[in-house]
Design an enzyme around this catalytic site. Structure first.
Site, PDB file in Angstrom:
ATOM      1  N   GLY A  46      49.373  77.575  35.336  1.00 23.85           N
ATOM      2  CA  GLY A  46      50.598  77.164  34.639  1.00 23.85           C
ATOM      3  C   GLY A  46      51.808  77.278  35.547  1.00 23.85           C
ATOM      4  N   GLY A  47      52.935  77.696  34.994  1.00 22.22           N
ATOM      5  CA  GLY A  47      54.190  77.802  35.770  1.00 22.22           C
ATOM      6  C   GLY A  47      54.057  78.748  36.943  1.00 22.22           C
TER       7      GLY A  47
ATOM      8  N   GLU B 193      41.657  63.971  61.412  1.00 22.73           N
ATOM      9  CA  GLU B 193      40.328  63.522  61.908  1.00 22.73           C
ATOM     10  C   GLU B 193      39.929  62.203  61.233  1.00 22.73           C
ATOM     11  OE1 GLU B 193      37.263  65.831  63.342  1.00 22.73           O
ATOM     12  OE2 GLU B 193      38.543  67.506  63.899  1.00 22.73           O
TER      13      GLU B 193
HETATM   14  N1  CAA Z   1      30.048  57.344  68.523  1.00 28.57           N
HETATM   15  C1  CAA Z   1      30.038  56.776  69.766  1.00 28.57           C
HETATM   16  N2  CAA Z   1      30.576  55.557  70.020  1.00 28.57           N
HETATM   17  C2  CAA Z   1      31.119  54.894  68.975  1.00 28.57           C
HETATM   18  C3  CAA Z   1      31.140  55.425  67.665  1.00 28.57           C
HETATM   19  C4  CAA Z   1      30.578  56.709  67.459  1.00 28.57           C
HETATM   20  N3  CAA Z   1      30.575  57.272  66.254  1.00 28.57           N
HETATM   21  N4  CAA Z   1      31.738  54.530  66.856  1.00 28.57           N
HETATM   22  C5  CAA Z   1      32.070  53.475  67.613  1.00 28.57           C
HETATM   23  N5  CAA Z   1      31.697  53.709  68.898  1.00 28.57           N
HETATM   24  C6  CAA Z   1      31.873  52.830  70.049  1.00 28.57           C
HETATM   25  C7  CAA Z   1      31.480  51.397  69.722  1.00 28.57           C
HETATM   26  O1  CAA Z   1      30.106  51.183  69.930  1.00 28.57           O
HETATM   27  C8  CAA Z   1      32.344  50.620  70.683  1.00 28.57           C
HETATM   28  O2  CAA Z   1      31.785  50.644  71.976  1.00 28.57           O
HETATM   29  P1  CAA Z   1      31.194  49.301  72.670  1.00 28.57           P
HETATM   30  O3  CAA Z   1      32.328  48.336  72.715  1.00 28.57           O
HETATM   31  O4  CAA Z   1      30.762  49.747  74.013  1.00 28.57           O
HETATM   32  O5  CAA Z   1      30.097  48.848  71.767  1.00 28.57           O
HETATM   33  C9  CAA Z   1      33.617  51.438  70.780  1.00 28.57           C
HETATM   34  O6  CAA Z   1      33.261  52.759  70.399  1.00 28.57           O
HETATM   35  C10 CAA Z   1      34.701  50.919  69.876  1.00 28.57           C
HETATM   36  O7  CAA Z   1      34.193  50.913  68.559  1.00 28.57           O
HETATM   37  P2  CAA Z   1      34.851  50.054  67.400  1.00 28.57           P
HETATM   38  O8  CAA Z   1      34.991  48.634  67.856  1.00 28.57           O
HETATM   39  O9  CAA Z   1      34.099  50.325  66.152  1.00 28.57           O
HETATM   40  O10 CAA Z   1      36.304  50.706  67.358  1.00 28.57           O
HETATM   41  P3  CAA Z   1      37.567  50.342  66.492  1.00 28.57           P
HETATM   42  O11 CAA Z   1      38.711  50.222  67.413  1.00 28.57           O
HETATM   43  O12 CAA Z   1      37.260  49.240  65.539  1.00 28.57           O
HETATM   44  O13 CAA Z   1      37.852  51.670  65.619  1.00 28.57           O
HETATM   45  C11 CAA Z   1      37.645  53.620  64.320  1.00 28.57           C
HETATM   46  C12 CAA Z   1      37.033  52.650  65.352  1.00 28.57           C
HETATM   47  C13 CAA Z   1      36.479  54.115  63.505  1.00 28.57           C
HETATM   48  C14 CAA Z   1      38.657  53.031  63.392  1.00 28.57           C
HETATM   49  C15 CAA Z   1      38.289  54.752  65.131  1.00 28.57           C
HETATM   50  O14 CAA Z   1      39.421  54.264  65.818  1.00 28.57           O
HETATM   51  C16 CAA Z   1      38.672  55.919  64.284  1.00 28.57           C
HETATM   52  O15 CAA Z   1      37.847  56.761  63.965  1.00 28.57           O
HETATM   53  N6  CAA Z   1      39.997  56.051  63.908  1.00 28.57           N
HETATM   54  C17 CAA Z   1      40.514  57.217  63.280  1.00 28.57           C
HETATM   55  C18 CAA Z   1      41.156  58.081  64.325  1.00 28.57           C
HETATM   56  C19 CAA Z   1      40.823  59.519  64.159  1.00 28.57           C
HETATM   57  O16 CAA Z   1      39.865  59.905  63.498  1.00 28.57           O
HETATM   58  N7  CAA Z   1      41.619  60.359  64.788  1.00 28.57           N
HETATM   59  C20 CAA Z   1      41.361  61.753  64.762  1.00 28.57           C
HETATM   60  C21 CAA Z   1      42.318  62.462  65.652  1.00 28.57           C
HETATM   61  S1  CAA Z   1      41.877  64.149  65.847  1.00 28.57           S
HETATM   62  C22 CAA Z   1      42.592  64.969  64.573  1.00 28.57           C
HETATM   63  O17 CAA Z   1      43.065  64.417  63.633  1.00 28.57           O
HETATM   64  C23 CAA Z   1      42.602  66.470  64.799  1.00 28.57           C
HETATM   65  C24 CAA Z   1      42.479  67.384  63.682  1.00 28.57           C
HETATM   66  O18 CAA Z   1      42.031  67.042  62.636  1.00 28.57           O
HETATM   67  C25 CAA Z   1      42.729  68.776  63.870  1.00 28.57           C
HETATM   68  P1  FAD Z   2      48.365  55.321  60.138  1.00 28.59           P
HETATM   69  O1  FAD Z   2      47.213  54.956  60.981  1.00 28.59           O
HETATM   70  O2  FAD Z   2      49.681  54.674  60.398  1.00 28.59           O
HETATM   71  O3  FAD Z   2      47.969  55.103  58.616  1.00 28.59           O
HETATM   72  C1  FAD Z   2      48.918  54.932  57.557  1.00 28.59           C
HETATM   73  C2  FAD Z   2      48.149  54.578  56.276  1.00 28.59           C
HETATM   74  O4  FAD Z   2      47.452  53.336  56.472  1.00 28.59           O
HETATM   75  C3  FAD Z   2      47.065  55.613  55.923  1.00 28.59           C
HETATM   76  O5  FAD Z   2      46.977  55.760  54.526  1.00 28.59           O
HETATM   77  C4  FAD Z   2      45.801  54.966  56.445  1.00 28.59           C
HETATM   78  O6  FAD Z   2      44.651  55.423  55.760  1.00 28.59           O
HETATM   79  C5  FAD Z   2      46.074  53.507  56.174  1.00 28.59           C
HETATM   80  N1  FAD Z   2      45.293  52.598  57.043  1.00 28.59           N
HETATM   81  C6  FAD Z   2      45.429  52.392  58.382  1.00 28.59           C
HETATM   82  N2  FAD Z   2      44.527  51.506  58.811  1.00 28.59           N
HETATM   83  C7  FAD Z   2      43.800  51.136  57.726  1.00 28.59           C
HETATM   84  C8  FAD Z   2      42.708  50.238  57.507  1.00 28.59           C
HETATM   85  N3  FAD Z   2      42.153  49.552  58.522  1.00 28.59           N
HETATM   86  N4  FAD Z   2      42.219  50.090  56.246  1.00 28.59           N
HETATM   87  C9  FAD Z   2      42.752  50.802  55.213  1.00 28.59           C
HETATM   88  N5  FAD Z   2      43.785  51.668  55.358  1.00 28.59           N
HETATM   89  C10 FAD Z   2      44.292  51.838  56.610  1.00 28.59           C
HETATM   90  N6  FAD Z   2      45.395  63.729  66.245  1.00 28.59           N
HETATM   91  C11 FAD Z   2      44.853  64.148  67.415  1.00 28.59           C
HETATM   92  O7  FAD Z   2      44.493  63.354  68.264  1.00 28.59           O
HETATM   93  N7  FAD Z   2      44.687  65.477  67.653  1.00 28.59           N
HETATM   94  C12 FAD Z   2      45.057  66.426  66.762  1.00 28.59           C
HETATM   95  O8  FAD Z   2      44.865  67.624  67.022  1.00 28.59           O
HETATM   96  C13 FAD Z   2      45.641  66.006  65.524  1.00 28.59           C
HETATM   97  N8  FAD Z   2      46.069  66.937  64.627  1.00 28.59           N
HETATM   98  C14 FAD Z   2      46.806  66.521  63.539  1.00 28.59           C
HETATM   99  C15 FAD Z   2      47.449  67.469  62.737  1.00 28.59           C
HETATM  100  C16 FAD Z   2      48.273  67.064  61.700  1.00 28.59           C
HETATM  101  C17 FAD Z   2      48.976  68.080  60.871  1.00 28.59           C
HETATM  102  C18 FAD Z   2      48.451  65.676  61.444  1.00 28.59           C
HETATM  103  C19 FAD Z   2      49.369  65.188  60.351  1.00 28.59           C
HETATM  104  C20 FAD Z   2      47.796  64.725  62.214  1.00 28.59           C
HETATM  105  C21 FAD Z   2      46.975  65.140  63.266  1.00 28.59           C
HETATM  106  N9  FAD Z   2      46.382  64.218  64.128  1.00 28.59           N
HETATM  107  C22 FAD Z   2      45.802  64.616  65.308  1.00 28.59           C
HETATM  108  C23 FAD Z   2      46.558  62.782  63.892  1.00 28.59           C
HETATM  109  C24 FAD Z   2      45.748  62.234  62.739  1.00 28.59           C
HETATM  110  O9  FAD Z   2      44.416  62.078  63.101  1.00 28.59           O
HETATM  111  C25 FAD Z   2      46.418  60.902  62.313  1.00 28.59           C
HETATM  112  O10 FAD Z   2      47.620  61.238  61.657  1.00 28.59           O
HETATM  113  C26 FAD Z   2      45.525  60.078  61.440  1.00 28.59           C
HETATM  114  O11 FAD Z   2      44.400  59.616  62.159  1.00 28.59           O
HETATM  115  C27 FAD Z   2      46.288  58.868  60.834  1.00 28.59           C
HETATM  116  O12 FAD Z   2      47.050  58.190  61.766  1.00 28.59           O
HETATM  117  P2  FAD Z   2      48.598  57.840  61.448  1.00 28.59           P
HETATM  118  O13 FAD Z   2      49.249  59.126  61.045  1.00 28.59           O
HETATM  119  O14 FAD Z   2      49.155  57.111  62.595  1.00 28.59           O
HETATM  120  O15 FAD Z   2      48.557  56.919  60.162  1.00 28.59           O
END
Ligand code: CAA
Ligand code: FAD
Length: 387
Positions: free
Chosen positions: A347-348, A371
């Protein structure tokens, strides 16, 4: 080699007991202060290092505990149950070092994994940029070969534990004409010349974990610090996330468990209409749903951890990408629901900082964003299902 599906064994149960006791004793008492002040939880770091729980995934040959992926999940879960900011110590140490475990030369592994295992420095992971979040391959940070060095220029954004970590896995463009195949991964040290950090972001939650830009201004990085071959950095980055999205699922489970446990204790004590509010069926059904969602997400997370472990041992696990995305997505959505309901059950009082559940609700939100946002997880799952 074959691995049991995911049943936690006796050793996992003992590990959970150990971590829970440590977290209750040394981490939980500081969680509210860490949230209020936004200071890095050094007490938690020291306690985790002293108990060798800060990076349990590092294999024994590099001086680590050599624990499996399920053990790493349990550690992160139990620390997050007490303090989500502190749980990013083991989680980000894993995120920063899995690229080395997957792709680095033996020499690089020997050089950098030991210091992390010994608690001499943490490891962060730098993929995102101001204009390249979900579309990570659109990064602009450049690495240009200069003799036996690479010159790095650009800005990484949102880097967890930036400034407190000694080491960074950094993805940068080595060939701008090659798209995702023109990205390479490097180990960068905090002390390297040309490396600096932006101001701490002012965040909704996980306030004790600093999130900062990492800025490269003509940072000269020795070429032998490249992780794997030139052009393989994006693959390494995504392959890493296949293992570490499971750890974010674990963080979400821990936050949700903390909120559920607190709410259960509260409803048994709080009286309205002359009886404990736990006796109202409306609240009983909420609690049942919270526990059901949590357990479903936990089973999926443990299944994903088992697949991650098998893949780390060289088994070909075709659905690892699906499972790690599904676990992260399910657990973070569950955590958001469960923590929001926990606030409702108090609640509150739940809406005030006198009780921990509002912090847990704020902390849970990030697990749906980092991630890869949960929209991106759904995209990754759909791609796997439809290919
Ligand atoms: N493992 C290995 N290789 C992979 C893969 C996987 N799971 N998925 C794709 N690839 C490869 C593909 O085979 C391709 O390689 P080839 O051209 O040689 O075939 C290449 O990677 C590019 O793949 P895509 O064309 O599928 O890539 P895309 O540009 O369309 O995007 C995506 C892929 C899934 C959207 C990716 O960009 C993604 O995961 N985006 C989200 C970013 C993200 O998760 N950021 C996390 C930051 S860390 C963080 O946030 C820290 C924290 O929490 C503390
Ligand atoms: P954007 O990509 O601009 O997305 C904006 C909105 O559009 C979101 O709702 C998204 O889901 C949506 N969207 C984008 N593309 C699509 C699509 N194709 N289809 C449907 N919806 C879509 N990154 C690191 O590398 N290392 C770190 O240690 C790390 N730590 C982090 C810690 C914090 C506290 C935060 C906030 C972020 C961290 N990140 C890190 C980055 C994090 O992974 C990104 O913020 C996340 O991947 C989203 O990217 P963006 O913030 O640019 O949002």
């Amino acid at each position: 080699m074959s691995f049991p599906l995911y049943a936690p064994g006796e050793e996992h149960a003992m590990l959970r007991e150990t971590v829970r006791a440590l977290a209750d004793d040394k981490i939980a008492p500081h969680a509210a202060t860490v949230d209020e002040t936004g200071e890095f939880p050094w007490d938690a770091y020291k306690a985790l290092v002293a108990a060798d729980l800060h990076a349990v995934h590092i294999p024994e040959q590099y001086g680590g505990a050599g624990a499996d992926a399920l053990a790493a999940v349990i550690v992160i879960e139990e620390v997050a149950r007490a303090c989500a900011s502190s749980s990013l110590i083991p989680a980000v140490n894993k995120l920063g070092t899995v690229p080395l475990l997957l792709s680095a030369s033996e020499e690089l592994k020997q050089r950098y994994l030991g210091p992390v295992a010994r608690g001499e420095g943490m490891f962060s992971y730098a993929l995102s940029e101001p204009e390249a979040g979900s579309d990570a391959a659109a990064m602009k940070t450049r690495a240009v070969r200069d003799g036996d060095h690479y010159m790095l220029n650009g800005t990484k954004m949102w880097i967890t534990n930036a400034g407190v970590s000694e080491f960074y896995t950094v993805m940068a463009v080595t060939d701008p004409d090659a798209g995702a195949r023109g990205i390479s991964a490097f180990v960068v040290e905090k002390a390297d010349e040309g490396v600096s950090f932006g101001a701490k972001e002012k965040k909704l939650g996980i306030k004790g974990s600093p999130t900062r830009q990492v800025i490269f201004d003509n940072a000269r990085i020795p070429a032998d610090r490249m992780i794997g071959e030139e052009g393989t950095g994006f693959k390494t980055a995504l392959a890493t996330l296949d293992h570490t999205r499971v750890t974010i699922a674990a963080q979400a489970l821990g936050i949700a468990q903390g909120a559920l446990d607190y709410a259960i204790g509260y409803v048994k004590e709080r009286k309205q209409f002359g009886k404990p509010i736990a006796e109202f069926q409306g609240l009983q059904f909420m609690i049942a749903d919270m526990a059901m969602k949590l357990e479903a997400a936990r089973q999926l997370t443990y299944a994903a951890a088992a697949k991650s472990e098998a893949a780390m041992h060289g088994e070909k696990i075709a659905d690892l990408t699906f499972f790690s995305s599904a676990a992260k997505c399910a657990a973070s959505d569950a955590a958001m629901d469960i923590t929001t309901d926990a606030v409702q059950l108090l609640g509150g009082y739940g809406y005030t900082r006198d009780y921990p559940v509002e912090r847990m609700m704020r902390d849970a939100k990030i697990t749906q964003i980092y991630e890869g946002t949960n929209q991106i997880q759904r995209m990754v799952m759909a791609r796997q299902l439809l290919k």
